[in-house]
Design an enzyme around this catalytic site. Structure first.
Site, PDB file in Angstrom:
ATOM      1  N   GLU A 186       0.830  -1.213   0.000  1.00  0.00           N
ATOM      2  CA  GLU A 186       0.000   0.000   0.000  1.00  0.00           C
ATOM      3  C   GLU A 186       0.858   1.254   0.000  1.00  0.00           C
ATOM      4  OE1 GLU A 186      -2.806  -0.577   3.247  1.00  0.00           O
ATOM      5  OE2 GLU A 186      -4.113  -1.721   1.928  1.00  0.00           O
ATOM      6  N   GLU A 378      -5.218  -8.477  -1.030  1.00  0.00           N
ATOM      7  CA  GLU A 378      -5.929  -8.260   0.233  1.00  0.00           C
ATOM      8  C   GLU A 378      -7.386  -7.993  -0.071  1.00  0.00           C
ATOM      9  OE1 GLU A 378      -4.567  -5.466   3.196  1.00  0.00           O
ATOM     10  OE2 GLU A 378      -2.477  -5.818   2.619  1.00  0.00           O
TER      11      GLU A 378
HETATM   12  C1  BG6 Z   1      -4.388  -2.971   4.860  1.00  0.00           C
HETATM   13  C2  BG6 Z   1      -3.050  -3.412   5.381  1.00  0.00           C
HETATM   14  O1  BG6 Z   1      -4.412  -1.585   4.903  1.00  0.00           O
HETATM   15  O2  BG6 Z   1      -5.534  -3.340   5.548  1.00  0.00           O
HETATM   16  C3  BG6 Z   1      -3.078  -4.543   6.374  1.00  0.00           C
HETATM   17  O3  BG6 Z   1      -2.159  -3.698   4.335  1.00  0.00           O
HETATM   18  C4  BG6 Z   1      -4.280  -4.405   7.273  1.00  0.00           C
HETATM   19  O4  BG6 Z   1      -1.853  -4.584   7.061  1.00  0.00           O
HETATM   20  C5  BG6 Z   1      -5.529  -4.460   6.416  1.00  0.00           C
HETATM   21  O5  BG6 Z   1      -4.331  -5.316   8.310  1.00  0.00           O
HETATM   22  C6  BG6 Z   1      -6.824  -4.450   7.200  1.00  0.00           C
HETATM   23  O6  BG6 Z   1      -6.831  -3.386   8.083  1.00  0.00           O
HETATM   24  P1  BG6 Z   1      -7.170  -3.575   9.630  1.00  0.00           P
HETATM   25  O7  BG6 Z   1      -6.991  -2.232  10.190  1.00  0.00           O
HETATM   26  O8  BG6 Z   1      -8.566  -4.056   9.652  1.00  0.00           O
HETATM   27  O9  BG6 Z   1      -6.202  -4.576  10.144  1.00  0.00           O
END
Ligand code: BG6
Length: 480
Positions: A186, A378
């Site tokens: 990101e 993701e």
């Molecule tokens: C992304 C990141 O922004 O979102 C992860 O790359 C992160 O590291 C994921 O865990 C989900 O966000 P959160 O805050 O729900 O863990």
């Protein structure tokens, strides 16, 4: 016949700082994230606010507060058990990141830490034993604090050299084991949080945007140099960039709203434009001018960017947002960026707007723009799970979320998008990046650990575990 290609990379994703733990074992040095304290109300503003040296030193010496990312879910000691569970689900790939301070603990030493290197050797060997391809992020938010104190992280151009030394070292070491790489997780996060995404202390800085975009330039150059080194050292590897994709719909058909959405797209895609195309897009110069940003470059930078374009574009996608020309209206939370509420969408327990069709919209937009393979590294639903008395976890809401997104991926592939793979986020429950909670769970595998750090750390299979296993087995054909 399946919509998904035979070599489609089904898997799951994690990051070192949220899983490994063992923060001072094996010769690892301090990382920026080790200083993030858990507070029950999870104050995001505090988390993203510019940091001072005093705050960081306080955290290092604090004997009272709880710092969940120092402990993760103890993947460092339990990776064999976890990988066996990924194999049971049939993973073709597993996304993880290497902890930079495990390899170069302070990062001004020239020799890597052998114990850190050996740890990842063991992890990769274990994955390959089950024919799971490692998909490795070089820098997932984690930054060696030694370098923060020495040269203020990515604000300094000197950090490029430290990063390329680290990148070349791991390419050399793992060249026979790892064929899929990504440079910065990101990368657009630096425009939100210079400490979390760049190890920069900016408490007293007046023009924060100047520091953030200068750091982005350094990361672009470092990424391009890493791409070049990767191609030289591992000719059969592929290396990508990684963006937090924010799909921002115009709030109405008012042309001003539509223009806003164009602008939000540019603010978001600026980062991948540089990494995929190899040069700064023309639209960014007006933004720089309006914000008094002057990027210091060196002779040769243009060539480095041109020569270091990525092989594929990876991105995270959790929700869609709204772009609007007026500021009234109800707001809701989102990954890194908040948004106006979209009346057509439901939200997760944390307020993120659930939008599977938005994933298909974004797949088309990115593929139309770049014409290189895409990789969803993701995606997922952070939700509260309840373990029943017999230990079972009925997470039908997670299955619904993932199913509806996979359906849209399948349609996008049918419609011509070149999609390499899918690694849902937090395939095993991990510490939340933004809130430091354990109760914000994404996994197919439940980890017995609560927000206060209590629990046996025992792993167990949720309903979604068996469901995803079937999805992989049938190459995305059976989603029920
Ligand atoms: C992304 C990141 O922004 O979102 C992860 O790359 C992160 O590291 C994921 O865990 C989900 O966000 P959160 O805050 O729900 O863990």
């Amino acid at each position: 016949m399946s919509k998904f290609p035979n070599n489609f990379l089904w898997g799951g994703a994690t990051a070192a700082l949220q899983v490994e733990g063992a923060f001072l074992e094996g010769g690892r040095g301090w990382a920026n994230f080790d200083t993030e304290r858990y507070t029950p109300d999870g104050n995001l503003l505090e988390l993203f606010s510019p940091k001072s040296r005093e705050e960081i030193e306080f955290a290092i010496n604090d004997k009272v507060g709880r710092y969940p990312k120092r402990h993760g879910i103890d993947f460092y000691h339990r990776f064999k058990e976890d990988i066996a569970l990924f194999a049971e689900m049939g993973f073709k790939t597993f996304r993880l990141s290497i902890s930079w301070p495990r390899i170069f603990p302070q990062d001004d030493e020239l020799k890597p830490n052998e114990e850190g290197l050996a740890f990842y050797d063991a992890v990769f060997d274990e994955l390959l034993k089950y024919k799971i391809e490692p998909l490795v992020t070089l820098s997932h938010f984690e930054f060696p604090l030694g370098l923060t104190f020495k040269q203020n992280g990515w604000e300094s151009r000197k950090t490029i050299e430290c990063f390329t030394r680290y990148a070349s070292c791991v390419f050399e070491r793992y060249k026979d084991k790892v064929k899929y790489w990504m440079t910065f997780n990101e990368i657009n996060g630096i425009s939100m949080s210079e400490f979390l995404c760049g190890g920069i202390l900016a408490h007293d800085v007046i023009n924060l945007a100047q520091v953030q975009y200068q750091a982005a330039h350094h990361q672009f150059i470092a990424s391009a140099l890493a791409v070049k080194a990767c191609h030289e050292i591992i000719p059969d590897a592929q290396i990508g960039c990684m963006l937090a994709r924010i799909e921002a719909y115009p709030e109405t058909c008012n042309p001003l709203d539509v223009m806003e959405s164009v602008k939000e797209d540019q603010a978001n895609l600026f980062f991948s434009d540089v990494q995929v195309r190899g040069y700064y897009p023309s639209y960014i110069h007006k933004f720089f001018k309006e914000n008094n940003i002057e990027i210091k470059t060196e002779t040769g930078d243009d060539e480095i960017l041109r020569e270091g374009v990525v092989d594929f574009m990876a991105f995270s996608y959790y929700m869609s947002n709204i772009a609007s020309s007026n500021t009234d209206g109800e707001m809701t939370a989102g990954n890194l960026f908040n948004s106006k509420k979209n009346p057509y969408l439901t939200t997760s327990d944390w307020g993120w707007q659930i939008d599977p069709v938005g994933l298909r919209v974004t797949l088309h937009k990115l593929y139309d723009r770049y014409q290189i393979p895409l990789f969803i590294v993701e995606n997922g639903l952070g939700a509260k799970d309840v373990a029943e008395e017999d230990g079972s976890i009925h997470d039908s809401y997670r299955i619904d979320y993932l199913r509806s997104h996979i359906e849209q991926m399948g349609l996008a592939i049918e419609e011509g998008v070149d999609l390499m793979g899918y690694t849902p986020w937090g395939c095993i429950d991990i510490v939340s990046s933004s809130t430091n909670q354990m109760s914000k769970r994404y996994g197919f595998i439940y980890v017995d650990l609560d927000d206060e750090g209590n629990g046996t750390l025992e792993r167990s299979r949720k309903d979604s575990f068996y469901w995803y296993k079937k999805v992989i087995e049938t190459n995305g054909d059976v989603l029920t």
